[in-house]
Design a protein around this motif. Structure first.
Motif, PDB file in Angstrom:
ATOM      1  N   GLU A  40       5.945 -17.767 -10.294  1.00 20.73           N
ATOM      2  CA  GLU A  40       7.362 -17.841 -10.528  1.00 20.73           C
ATOM      3  C   GLU A  40       8.037 -16.506 -10.187  1.00 20.73           C
ATOM      4  OE1 GLU A  40       7.592 -18.316 -14.920  1.00 20.73           O
ATOM      5  OE2 GLU A  40       6.837 -20.359 -14.947  1.00 20.73           O
ATOM      6  N   LYS A  41       7.473 -15.286  -9.953  1.00 23.31           N
ATOM      7  CA  LYS A  41       8.118 -14.261  -9.441  1.00 23.31           C
ATOM      8  C   LYS A  41       8.067 -14.670  -8.089  1.00 23.31           C
ATOM      9  CE  LYS A  41       9.339 -10.004  -9.296  1.00 23.31           C
ATOM     10  NZ  LYS A  41      10.377  -9.833  -9.931  1.00 23.31           N
ATOM     11  N   TYR A  42       7.326 -15.151  -7.320  1.00 23.38           N
ATOM     12  CA  TYR A  42       7.406 -15.517  -5.817  1.00 23.38           C
ATOM     13  C   TYR A  42       8.563 -16.387  -5.835  1.00 23.38           C
ATOM     14  CZ  TYR A  42       6.648 -18.328  -1.500  1.00 23.38           C
ATOM     15  OH  TYR A  42       6.743 -18.682  -0.624  1.00 23.38           O
ATOM     16  N   MET A  55      -3.141  -9.258  -4.862  1.00 19.58           N
ATOM     17  CA  MET A  55      -2.456  -8.708  -3.566  1.00 19.58           C
ATOM     18  C   MET A  55      -1.075  -9.582  -3.455  1.00 19.58           C
ATOM     19  SD  MET A  55      -1.722  -7.211  -0.817  1.00 19.58           S
ATOM     20  CE  MET A  55      -3.431  -6.143  -0.418  1.00 19.58           C
ATOM     21  N   ALA A  56      -1.195 -11.005  -4.108  1.00 14.45           N
ATOM     22  CA  ALA A  56       0.097 -11.501  -4.305  1.00 14.45           C
ATOM     23  C   ALA A  56       0.987 -10.931  -5.016  1.00 14.45           C
ATOM     24  CB  ALA A  56      -0.202 -13.125  -4.745  1.00 14.45           C
ATOM     25  N   ALA A  57       0.364 -10.253  -6.113  1.00  8.13           N
ATOM     26  CA  ALA A  57       1.348  -9.673  -7.151  1.00  8.13           C
ATOM     27  C   ALA A  57       1.946  -8.533  -6.556  1.00  8.13           C
ATOM     28  CB  ALA A  57       0.802  -9.294  -8.509  1.00  8.13           C
ATOM     29  N   ASP A 110       5.975  -7.884  -6.200  1.00  7.92           N
ATOM     30  CA  ASP A 110       5.969  -6.720  -6.987  1.00  7.92           C
ATOM     31  C   ASP A 110       6.189  -7.215  -8.458  1.00  7.92           C
ATOM     32  OD1 ASP A 110       6.460  -4.218  -7.782  1.00  7.92           O
ATOM     33  OD2 ASP A 110       8.681  -4.046  -7.420  1.00  7.92           O
ATOM     34  N   PHE A 111       5.269  -8.046  -8.669  1.00  7.61           N
ATOM     35  CA  PHE A 111       4.993  -8.306 -10.368  1.00  7.61           C
ATOM     36  C   PHE A 111       4.322  -7.280 -11.009  1.00  7.61           C
ATOM     37  CE2 PHE A 111       2.433 -10.365 -13.418  1.00  7.61           C
ATOM     38  CZ  PHE A 111       3.417 -11.191 -14.104  1.00  7.61           C
ATOM     39  N   PHE A 142       0.747 -18.854  -2.116  1.00  7.99           N
ATOM     40  CA  PHE A 142       2.203 -18.985  -2.400  1.00  7.99           C
ATOM     41  C   PHE A 142       2.576 -20.213  -2.084  1.00  7.99           C
ATOM     42  CE2 PHE A 142       2.849 -14.312  -1.247  1.00  7.99           C
ATOM     43  CZ  PHE A 142       2.956 -13.822  -2.443  1.00  7.99           C
ATOM     44  N   LYS A 143       2.045 -21.144  -1.093  1.00 10.98           N
ATOM     45  CA  LYS A 143       2.567 -22.561  -0.729  1.00 10.98           C
ATOM     46  C   LYS A 143       1.933 -23.302  -1.642  1.00 10.98           C
ATOM     47  CE  LYS A 143       2.943 -21.564   4.345  1.00 10.98           C
ATOM     48  NZ  LYS A 143       2.445 -21.982   5.360  1.00 10.98           N
TER      49      LYS A 143
END
Length: 333
Positions: free
Chosen positions: A16-18, A103-105, A109-110, A89-90
């Motif tokens: 959701e942050k993405y 790493m996604a976070a 910047d989650f 992400f996809k």
């Protein structure tokens, strides 16, 4: 409670942050992510920010090398290592390796991150109540499953504290939101965790139906949470950064608002420090907040998200920063 419940919640909150971040300042890297773009974004994040040790550990664990600003060429060759993040992400994969999710976070910047910090920050009592309600007939349509991630997103965990406050963080007492229910025959009101009161009718003279009572308490708690989120999202006013202060503006006709009005940050002002600027109060706490931009710093009068990029936060000034970047301050007029 199973650990995968928290992991799933962590992943969903990051996704959701993405969705929010891909339309922000990092649009080029995130809107149509590729492993090459994510590699470049990662390098920019770690080069331009003072990354905490937890982020550096994720970098080292996932990529197999320590961050070294002099090893850019070597790092650029590691694009394949970002393939799992790209697929996450996809929505193409659900990674089992938590370093990929961490790493996604970092890239969006989650907060709070990494996962170990996330699971400690989330109140286990609230999750327990919601998990119990999920298992009852009250959640036939998965209603509360959809609400839970919103709770995590709307409860903004403070990222910024004074140095002394940060040291005392382990001494803070967590508020027990699940207060003990008063069982008094003469009372028809039950106090629920968030301070909302709801009437509970007695079921016969012999006592109360504890299962029904508990379900109603949980439902009232969640409805109160929904109300808070709704009121927050339905604000009419917006505020716009004018270079050194905020001004209140009306929302556009299409309902878009770049920055919602927030009384906590509306009085934020960019300040020019001089030789008589007082950086600390009598107790040693910071009175000036800063952000590092390239090889210089900008100063502000209070803590807040950085107005030019609200995914970053202002930090309390330290003597080290003063000595390094503000030692040659001009004289005050």
């Amino acid at each position: 409670m199973h650990s995968n419940t928290l992991e799933d919640l962590y992943k969903k909150a990051i996704k959701e942050k993405y969705e929010e971040a891909k339309n922000g300042d990092d649009f080029f890297f995130l809107n149509a992510p590729t492993r090459g773009k994510l590699n470049k974004l990662c390098w920019e994040k770690f080069t331009n920010n003072d990354m905490p040790s937890s982020d550096l550990n994720v970098f080292n664990s996932l990529l197999g090398l320590s961050f070294d600003i002099s090893s850019k060429n070597k790092f650029k060759q590691e694009t394949d290592l970002f393939r799992p993040v790209e697929k996450f992400f996809k929505g193409e994969t659900d990674p089992d390796k938590i370093d990929v999710v961490d790493m996604a976070a970092i890239l969006v910047d989650f907060q709070p991150r990494p996962f170990n910090k996330f699971r400690k920050e989330i109140d286990p009592e609230n999750l327990k109540l919601i998990e119990e309600l999920r298992d009852t007939n009250h959640d036939k349509n998965g209603f509360f499953s959809d609400i839970l991630p919103d709770k995590v997103e709307t409860e903004k965990f403070p990222e910024l504290k004074n140095d002394e406050v940060e040291k005392d963080k382990n001494e803070e007492i967590k508020q027990d939101e699940a207060e003990e229910v008063e069982q008094d025959e003469n009372q028809d009101l039950e106090k629920i965790p968030t301070g909302i009161f709801t009437p509970i009718k007695k079921v016969g003279e012999g006592g109360t139906n504890s299962g029904l009572k508990r379900s109603l308490i949980i439902a009232a708690f969640l409805l109160g949470l929904i109300l808070i989120v709704y009121l927050n999202m339905s604000q009419k006013d917006c505020m716009q950064w004018m270079g050194d202060h905020y001004e209140k503006i009306e929302r556009s006709d299409d309902g878009y608002c770049d920055t919602y009005y927030d009384a906590r940050y509306f009085d934020l002002k960019k300040i020019e420090v001089c030789d008589t600027t007082e950086f600390f109060d009598d107790s040693g706490r910071a009175k000036v907040w800063y952000i590092k931009i390239g090889n210089s710093v900008e100063c502000y009068n209070q803590h807040a998200p950085y107005p030019e990029n609200r995914q970053r936060f202002l930090k309390p000034i330290t003597q080290h920063i003063i000595n390094k970047y503000l030692s040659n301050r001009p004289k005050c007029n």
